[in-house]
Motif scaffolding. Structure first.
Motif, PDB file in Angstrom:
ATOM      1  N   VAL A   1    -102.024 -11.059 -11.007  1.00 28.27           N
ATOM      2  CA  VAL A   1    -103.074 -10.964  -9.999  1.00 28.27           C
ATOM      3  C   VAL A   1    -103.063 -12.255  -9.192  1.00 28.27           C
ATOM      4  N   GLN A   2    -102.896 -12.124  -7.882  1.00 27.75           N
ATOM      5  CA  GLN A   2    -102.820 -13.295  -7.015  1.00 27.75           C
ATOM      6  C   GLN A   2    -104.123 -14.077  -7.052  1.00 27.75           C
ATOM      7  N   GLY A   3    -104.025 -15.397  -7.169  1.00 28.00           N
ATOM      8  CA  GLY A   3    -105.214 -16.234  -7.274  1.00 28.00           C
ATOM      9  C   GLY A   3    -105.907 -16.452  -5.937  1.00 28.00           C
ATOM     10  N   PHE A   4    -107.169 -16.799  -6.004  1.00 24.35           N
ATOM     11  CA  PHE A   4    -107.918 -17.167  -4.800  1.00 24.35           C
ATOM     12  C   PHE A   4    -107.510 -18.578  -4.353  1.00 24.35           C
ATOM     13  N   GLY A   5    -107.804 -18.901  -3.112  1.00 28.15           N
ATOM     14  CA  GLY A   5    -107.562 -20.250  -2.612  1.00 28.15           C
ATOM     15  C   GLY A   5    -106.111 -20.648  -2.530  1.00 28.15           C
ATOM     16  N   GLY A   6    -105.205 -19.675  -2.430  1.00 24.63           N
ATOM     17  CA  GLY A   6    -103.789 -19.983  -2.322  1.00 24.63           C
ATOM     18  C   GLY A   6    -103.091 -20.257  -3.634  1.00 24.63           C
ATOM     19  N   HIS A   7    -103.803 -20.151  -4.751  1.00 33.51           N
ATOM     20  CA  HIS A   7    -103.169 -20.367  -6.049  1.00 33.51           C
ATOM     21  C   HIS A   7    -102.322 -19.151  -6.424  1.00 33.51           C
TER      22      HIS A   7
ATOM     23  N   PRO B   1    -102.711  -4.327   0.273  1.00 30.60           N
ATOM     24  CA  PRO B   1    -102.638  -4.183  -1.182  1.00 30.60           C
ATOM     25  C   PRO B   1    -101.774  -5.227  -1.872  1.00 30.60           C
ATOM     26  N   GLU B   2    -100.636  -5.568  -1.276  1.00 34.73           N
ATOM     27  CA  GLU B   2     -99.722  -6.532  -1.906  1.00 34.73           C
ATOM     28  C   GLU B   2    -100.277  -7.953  -1.923  1.00 34.73           C
ATOM     29  N   GLU B   3    -101.322  -8.209  -1.121  1.00 35.94           N
ATOM     30  CA  GLU B   3    -101.904  -9.548  -1.051  1.00 35.94           C
ATOM     31  C   GLU B   3    -103.349  -9.580  -1.542  1.00 35.94           C
ATOM     32  N   SER B   4    -103.860  -8.447  -1.942  1.00 33.96           N
ATOM     33  CA  SER B   4    -105.265  -8.340  -2.326  1.00 33.96           C
ATOM     34  C   SER B   4    -105.438  -8.465  -3.829  1.00 33.96           C
ATOM     35  N   ALA B   5    -106.125  -9.511  -4.257  1.00 36.14           N
ATOM     36  CA  ALA B   5    -106.428  -9.655  -5.681  1.00 36.14           C
ATOM     37  C   ALA B   5    -107.282  -8.493  -6.160  1.00 36.14           C
ATOM     38  N   THR B   6    -108.109  -7.944  -5.275  1.00 34.65           N
ATOM     39  CA  THR B   6    -108.966  -6.815  -5.639  1.00 34.65           C
ATOM     40  C   THR B   6    -108.121  -5.603  -5.996  1.00 34.65           C
ATOM     41  N   TYR B   7    -107.195  -5.234  -5.125  1.00 36.17           N
ATOM     42  CA  TYR B   7    -106.349  -4.071  -5.419  1.00 36.17           C
ATOM     43  C   TYR B   7    -105.462  -4.329  -6.636  1.00 36.17           C
TER      44      TYR B   7
ATOM     45  N   ASP C   1    -104.466   6.598  -3.831  1.00 33.32           N
ATOM     46  CA  ASP C   1    -105.552   6.787  -2.864  1.00 33.32           C
ATOM     47  C   ASP C   1    -106.194   5.456  -2.505  1.00 33.32           C
ATOM     48  N   LEU C   2    -106.410   4.605  -3.510  1.00 37.31           N
ATOM     49  CA  LEU C   2    -107.018   3.296  -3.262  1.00 37.31           C
ATOM     50  C   LEU C   2    -106.110   2.425  -2.399  1.00 37.31           C
ATOM     51  N   HIS C   3    -104.803   2.566  -2.576  1.00 34.62           N
ATOM     52  CA  HIS C   3    -103.838   1.844  -1.744  1.00 34.62           C
ATOM     53  C   HIS C   3    -104.049   2.205  -0.280  1.00 34.62           C
TER      54      HIS C   3
END
Length: 343
Positions: free
Chosen positions: A251-257, A289-295, A311-313
């Motif tokens: 899961v991609q981190g917030f703040g560029g982490h 989606p590929e950049e969203s920590a939420t997705y 569907d969520l994508h």
């Protein structure tokens, strides 16, 4: 300052190309496991390593194992990992969760009393989430002799170079921030060795071991496999078991982490995040989606099947009312999971 390795699709392809198909053999799922079909498994996980060997063993003779470092309270990616283990357990798999108190004590140089207290809270939390420690194993590293003895016995078959090439891809990123030793110090080598030894300890009583980790930790399993390949008739350890793995996406981190991290403040939602902040941060992620920590979290948490994730994508790309509703419902669900953390 070392640049972060971002766990994007190109990164995954690089891992598959660099370590795949000859020495490491990473594949997508083409079988069912714990009642989950291959489409759902491929949505939930990135790939597996020799998972078919695991399936060839009778359920009572195989086990899934994972573990968590005690460097901080769990973030939501860790929660998703726990929930996946519960999903596998409820689907009929024998499961073990190891609380890495000694790992944090040595690998992250955390105070002993701090990691022991955190391990107890982790244990209570995992039980509250639904893990069954009667049919499964939920334990700390401290005081567990089989793994400690296996670590010593394996030492004869480990080379220094094995430690040097076992560094996590973002090791330099964390070292620059003072979160981990810059080199493979003795204490970090002990931490890695104990993790690998636990796989072997399980192999003494099981014919197949499936290690479930994030793909950023694939080198740890390879470390164990290299030692396993050198075992000979002199070691008093059984080696005729299948050592396999299933790897999750990050899961991609917030703040560029690069990812959610227990060690980097501000990189993740965790079990101390207030409800309103959970809603705010999940809703603020980009509609990609590929950049969203939420997705990415939605994919990790065993809440949606593969069809719903597709569907969520689409909803995420459109960023309309359907996506906003889905994010709000998902935030409420994660807040419910957070509320179970022992205060």
């Amino acid at each position: 300052m070392t640049e972060a390795v971002l766990f994007s699709e190109p990164y995954y392809r690089q891992v598959l190309a660099e370590f795949g198909y000859t020495p490491f053999d990473l594949r997508q799922f083409d079988f069912t496991l714990a009642g989950l079909d291959s489409v759902t498994l491929n949505a939930r996980y990135l790939c597996h390593h020799h998972g078919e060997q695991y399936l060839h063993v009778a359920p009572q003779r195989r086990i899934v194992t994972t573990g968590f470092g005690m460097s901080g309270v769990p973030h939501l990616a860790t929660v998703s990992h726990i929930l996946k283990m519960i999903e596998l357990q409820r689907g009929g798999e024998h499961c073990q969760i190891v609380l890495g108190d000694l790992d944090a004590y040595n690998g992250k140089a955390k105070p002993y009393t701090e990691v022991r207290e955190l391990a107890e809270r982790f244990r209570e939390y995992i039980l509250r989430l639904g893990f069954d420690d009667v049919t499964g194993i939920l334990r700390s590293q401290e005081g567990y002799r089989p793994a400690l003895e296996a670590m010593y016995l394996l030492g004869r078959y480990v080379e220094q170079v094995d430690f040097d090439i076992a560094e996590e891809d973002n090791h330099g990123y964390y070292a620059d921030r003072g979160l981990v030793d810059a080199t493979m110090t003795f204490r970090r080598a002990l931490s890695l060795s104990l993790m690998a030894a636990d796989f072997f300890a399980l192999g003494q009583d099981h014919d197949a071991v499936l290690v479930m980790l994030g793909v950023d930790e694939h080198r740890y399993v390879r470390f164990a496999q290299q030692a396993w390949g050198r075992l000979d008739e002199h070691v008093p350890l059984r080696s005729d078991f299948a050592l396999t793995a299933a790897y999750t996406r990050m899961v991609q981190g917030f703040g560029g982490h690069p990812k959610f991290s227990k060690s980097i403040p501000g990189s993740a939602l965790d079990v101390t995040t207030p409800p309103e902040e959970v809603h705010r941060l999940l809703a603020a992620e980009p509609p990609i989606p590929e950049e969203s920590a939420t997705y990415q979290l939605m994919c990790q948490v065993p809440r949606y099947d593969a069809g719903i994730l597709l569907d969520l994508h689409t909803h995420c790309l459109h960023a309309g009312p359907a996506w906003q509703r889905a994010v709000g419902e998902f935030a409420d669900y994660m807040i419910d999971m957070i509320s179970l953390w022992p205060r």
